[in-house]
Design an enzyme around this catalytic site. Sequence first.
Site, short mmCIF file in Angstrom:
data_model
loop_
_atom_site.label_atom_id
_atom_site.label_comp_id
_atom_site.label_asym_id
_atom_site.label_seq_id
_atom_site.Cartn_x
_atom_site.Cartn_y
_atom_site.Cartn_z
N LYS A 13 0.84 -1.22 0.00
CA LYS A 13 0.00 0.00 0.00
C LYS A 13 0.87 1.26 0.00
O LYS A 13 0.69 2.14 -0.84
CB LYS A 13 -0.91 0.06 1.24
CG LYS A 13 -1.80 -1.12 1.45
CD LYS A 13 -2.64 -0.98 2.72
CE LYS A 13 -1.85 -0.86 4.00
NZ LYS A 13 -1.16 -2.08 4.46
N ARG A 88 -9.30 1.00 9.03
CA ARG A 88 -8.83 -0.35 9.37
C ARG A 88 -9.86 -1.10 10.20
O ARG A 88 -9.65 -2.26 10.53
CB ARG A 88 -7.54 -0.27 10.17
CG ARG A 88 -6.27 -0.49 9.36
CD ARG A 88 -5.08 -0.29 10.29
NE ARG A 88 -3.88 -0.94 9.86
CZ ARG A 88 -2.92 -0.35 9.15
NH1 ARG A 88 -3.07 0.88 8.73
NH2 ARG A 88 -1.83 -1.01 8.85
N ARG A 127 12.23 -5.78 4.96
CA ARG A 127 12.21 -4.36 5.37
C ARG A 127 12.82 -4.19 6.75
O ARG A 127 13.48 -3.18 7.02
CB ARG A 127 10.77 -3.84 5.36
CG ARG A 127 10.71 -2.37 5.73
CD ARG A 127 9.35 -1.79 5.52
NE ARG A 127 8.36 -2.30 6.44
CZ ARG A 127 7.07 -1.99 6.42
NH1 ARG A 127 6.62 -1.16 5.50
NH2 ARG A 127 6.24 -2.48 7.30
N ARG A 144 0.14 -8.49 13.65
CA ARG A 144 -0.43 -7.53 12.69
C ARG A 144 -1.28 -8.24 11.63
O ARG A 144 -2.33 -7.76 11.23
CB ARG A 144 0.68 -6.71 12.02
CG ARG A 144 1.29 -5.69 12.99
CD ARG A 144 2.64 -5.22 12.53
NE ARG A 144 2.61 -4.50 11.28
CZ ARG A 144 3.66 -4.34 10.49
NH1 ARG A 144 4.82 -4.88 10.78
NH2 ARG A 144 3.54 -3.65 9.38
P1 B4P Z 1 3.59 -1.79 2.50
O1 B4P Z 1 2.40 -2.60 2.28
O2 B4P Z 1 3.70 -0.54 1.74
O3 B4P Z 1 3.55 -1.69 4.06
P2 B4P Z 1 3.02 -0.52 4.95
O4 B4P Z 1 2.54 0.64 4.19
O5 B4P Z 1 4.11 -0.27 5.92
O6 B4P Z 1 1.74 -1.10 5.69
P3 B4P Z 1 1.58 -1.61 7.13
O7 B4P Z 1 0.18 -2.08 7.16
O8 B4P Z 1 2.63 -2.59 7.47
O9 B4P Z 1 1.91 -0.42 8.11
P4 B4P Z 1 1.24 1.01 8.40
O10 B4P Z 1 2.35 1.98 8.33
O11 B4P Z 1 0.05 1.26 7.58
O12 B4P Z 1 4.99 -2.50 2.11
C1 B4P Z 1 5.83 -3.19 2.97
C2 B4P Z 1 7.16 -3.65 2.32
O13 B4P Z 1 6.97 -4.43 1.16
C3 B4P Z 1 8.09 -2.51 1.91
O14 B4P Z 1 9.36 -2.78 2.45
C4 B4P Z 1 8.17 -2.56 0.39
O15 B4P Z 1 9.45 -2.23 -0.09
C5 B4P Z 1 7.87 -4.01 0.09
N1 B4P Z 1 7.15 -4.15 -1.19
C6 B4P Z 1 6.06 -3.45 -1.58
N2 B4P Z 1 5.65 -3.84 -2.81
C7 B4P Z 1 6.49 -4.87 -3.19
C8 B4P Z 1 6.59 -5.71 -4.35
N3 B4P Z 1 5.73 -5.61 -5.38
N4 B4P Z 1 7.57 -6.64 -4.39
C9 B4P Z 1 8.45 -6.76 -3.37
N5 B4P Z 1 8.42 -6.00 -2.24
C10 B4P Z 1 7.46 -5.05 -2.16
O16 B4P Z 1 0.74 0.84 9.93
C11 B4P Z 1 1.64 0.61 11.00
C12 B4P Z 1 0.87 0.49 12.31
O17 B4P Z 1 0.20 1.74 12.63
C13 B4P Z 1 -0.26 -0.55 12.36
O18 B4P Z 1 0.23 -1.85 12.64
C14 B4P Z 1 -1.12 0.02 13.50
O19 B4P Z 1 -0.58 -0.29 14.75
C15 B4P Z 1 -1.03 1.53 13.29
N6 B4P Z 1 -2.13 2.06 12.47
C16 B4P Z 1 -1.99 2.57 11.21
N7 B4P Z 1 -3.20 2.95 10.72
C17 B4P Z 1 -4.12 2.66 11.70
C18 B4P Z 1 -5.54 2.77 11.77
N8 B4P Z 1 -6.25 3.26 10.74
N9 B4P Z 1 -6.15 2.38 12.91
C19 B4P Z 1 -5.46 1.89 13.95
N10 B4P Z 1 -4.10 1.74 13.93
C20 B4P Z 1 -3.44 2.11 12.81
#
Ligand code: B4P
Length: 194
Positions: A13, A88, A127, A144
Amino acid sequence: MRIVFLGPPGSGKGTQCGLLVSHLKVPHISTGEMLRKSIRSREAVGLKVEGDLKAGRLAADAIVIDLVEQRLEEPDCNPGFLLDGYPRTTYQALALETCLMSLKRPLDGVLELCINSEVLVERLAARAKIENRADDNPDVIRTRLQQYQRATFPLVQFYSKRKQHYSVDGLGTVEEVFERIKDALEAIRTKNKR
Ligand code: B4P
């Protein structure tokens, strides 16, 4: 365009929204990023959510809803936005619906990045070596993923019922997934014109 990105942790995402910002010329609103920033700067919100993020639990709905509602009122969101990681929970989805209704700016669509959990664990472990994120260790990743299934996956049905849900295959290179997302956005544009 006003788009929500749904998908489990590691589905891409954040990566895809980063690419789409220059394509769509709308801001990327990542609640994960907003929460991490408030933790780094030791703001009151950050202090409240720090333990939850470290443990892989969701932050409290009220805190995240408040952050997003304030952000959506900023003028750069007038042409649209990419919401990454919000909503979420069903409660957050209902709050978003009410907020956008009052702003008279309904969502154009919800893109779900679909991917299997083995690939997710591999990506997040990779990552962890680069970014040193506190929530990218194996135990927390498991929590998670469970949270996603329990609290967030029901949103697929929530948005399907509203005919706003589109699924995109998240497997493949970043560029391949990006092309699929652009196709899905085109389908959303065409449908909304009718
Ligand atoms: P992403 O999927 O981009 O991961 P993310 O944005 O960090 O999502 P995540 O759900 O983990 O965390 P968030 O910050 O939203 O990619 C991850 C990795 O994959 C990267 O290293 C990338 O390089 C690699 N990648 C991507 N595409 C690829 C491909 N095609 N091939 C190979 N590799 C690839 O949330 C963090 C925390 O915040 C949550 O756990 C929660 O505690 C809190 N939070 C956030 N929003 C919330 C909400 N709405 N309500 C309550 N808590 C919330």
